[in-house]
Design an enzyme around this catalytic site. Structure first.
Site, mmCIF file in Angstrom:
data_model
loop_
_atom_site.group_PDB
_atom_site.id
_atom_site.type_symbol
_atom_site.label_atom_id
_atom_site.label_comp_id
_atom_site.label_asym_id
_atom_site.label_seq_id
_atom_site.Cartn_x
_atom_site.Cartn_y
_atom_site.Cartn_z
ATOM 1 N N ASP A 1 0.828 -1.207 0.000
ATOM 2 C CA ASP A 1 0.000 0.000 0.000
ATOM 3 C C ASP A 1 0.865 1.260 0.000
ATOM 4 O OD1 ASP A 1 -2.254 -1.553 0.051
ATOM 5 O OD2 ASP A 1 -2.930 -0.927 2.033
ATOM 6 N N ASP A 2 0.231 2.370 -0.314
ATOM 7 C CA ASP A 2 0.840 3.711 -0.252
ATOM 8 C C ASP A 2 1.944 3.925 -1.284
ATOM 9 O OD1 ASP A 2 -0.875 4.029 1.883
ATOM 10 O OD2 ASP A 2 0.681 3.847 3.419
ATOM 11 N N HIS B 1 -7.563 3.676 1.374
ATOM 12 C CA HIS B 1 -6.569 4.159 2.329
ATOM 13 C C HIS B 1 -7.237 4.296 3.697
ATOM 14 C CE1 HIS B 1 -2.967 6.151 3.633
ATOM 15 N NE2 HIS B 1 -3.507 7.352 3.748
#
Length: 304
Positions: A13-14, A134
């Site tokens: 993620d991110d 998110h």
């Protein structure tokens, strides 16, 4: 390697948060420890991340962001229900508080989600292979209905339903995370039928709540995998021949102060040494050997 018992998507993620996070994520992918990434299109390093994904053929989806930084949609900048007094998205807690208070306009949520999908397509040249949220915002009441409609309209087939078996019995999780994870689980269970009605799929098993940050270790991943492989108690249905699973991760080199973020600089989470711990654990040959021993085959969402 024995016959695969689990098809596992390990998602970083991110991606796009900053150049250092991007570099670390790519290194883990090249080492065989990641099989997909989720892109923050409003991240300071989003363009760099998109180029890296194309260069290294990394399976990539959208990490829909309604809680951190500056919105993608120009019409929402300056004044919108999604923003706080500084003109920024309200944050993980602030978004949830505003949602509970009935302050958020779902038409703005939809506008921002659609804008992020379109920006993703502009950066990558194709639509997301999967789309998650998110800070798990995509499973929240009200948001999940909008999120599901947007995925269905764009033909994005896969998402994340963050319900992890066994997290309540983990002594290393502090009380504040128990409260948050319990709410995420409840929201996810209520979101699942909404996603299903729109033809959206997700893996059989989710992992990641018990293995995040300082809790990312080979022993904890082994525990989570073995719990996932246990048949549900008193289940009338046999376990599937091949289980599908997703392991959520947040690896990378820690962000430096004032470098990166989504419009307001990098947060404490991204600056933490935990990011490097995840990176090193996911790349450890011993973890890759564990996958081989347990019959775990890493893959992308399209391979499920």
């Amino acid at each position: 390697m024995p016959e695969a018992r689990v098809k596992l998507v390990v998602t970083g993620d991110d991606f796009g948060y900053c150049a250092r996070r991007n570099r670390g994520i790519v290194e883990v992918f090249q080492a065989g420890g990641l099989s997909a990434v989720s892109l923050l299109v409003n991240g300071a390093g989003a363009k760099d991340a998109a180029e890296l994904a194309k260069r290294y053929a990394i399976p990539i989806g959208l990490h829909a962001n309604l809680s951190e930084g500056v919105p993608v949609c120009a019409a929402l900048r300056g004044s919108a229900s999604l923003l706080d007094g500084r003109g920024l998205l309200r944050g993980k807690a602030g978004f949830r508080e505003a949602l509970r208070a009935g302050l958020l306009l779902m038409e703005e949520v939809e506008l921002e989600l659609r804008s992020q999908v379109l920006l993703f397509a502009e950066l990558l040249g194709h639509l997301p292979g999967h789309m998650d949220g998110h800070q798990h915002v995509h499973v929240l009441p009200g948001v999940r209905e909008v999120f599901a409609r947007v995925l269905a309209d764009f033909g994005v087939l896969y998402t994340r339903v963050p319900v992890e078996r066994g997290w309540r019995s983990c002594p290393w999780l502090p009380p504040h995370l128990h409260l948050f994870y319990a709410q995420v689980e409840q929201d996810s269970l209520e979101a699942a039928p909404v996603f299903s009605r729109h033809g959206i799929r997700w893996p059989d098993v989710y992992l990641g709540l018990t293995t995040m940050g300082q809790n990312m270790s080979i022993s904890n991943v082994r525990r989570a995998l073995r719990l996932a492989l246990e048949p549900p108690p008193c289940s009338p249905c046999p376990a599937p021949r091949v289980l599908t699973a997703e392991l959520m991760a947040h690896p990378g080199y820690p962000s430096r102060p004032a470098e990166g973020g989504c419009g307001a600089g990098p947060d404490e989470f991204s600056r933490s040494a935990d990011r490097r711990r995840e990176m090193e654990t996911l790349s450890d040959p011993a973890l890759l050997e564990l996958y081989a021993q347990e019959g775990v085959q890493l893959c992308a969402f399209k391979d499920l």
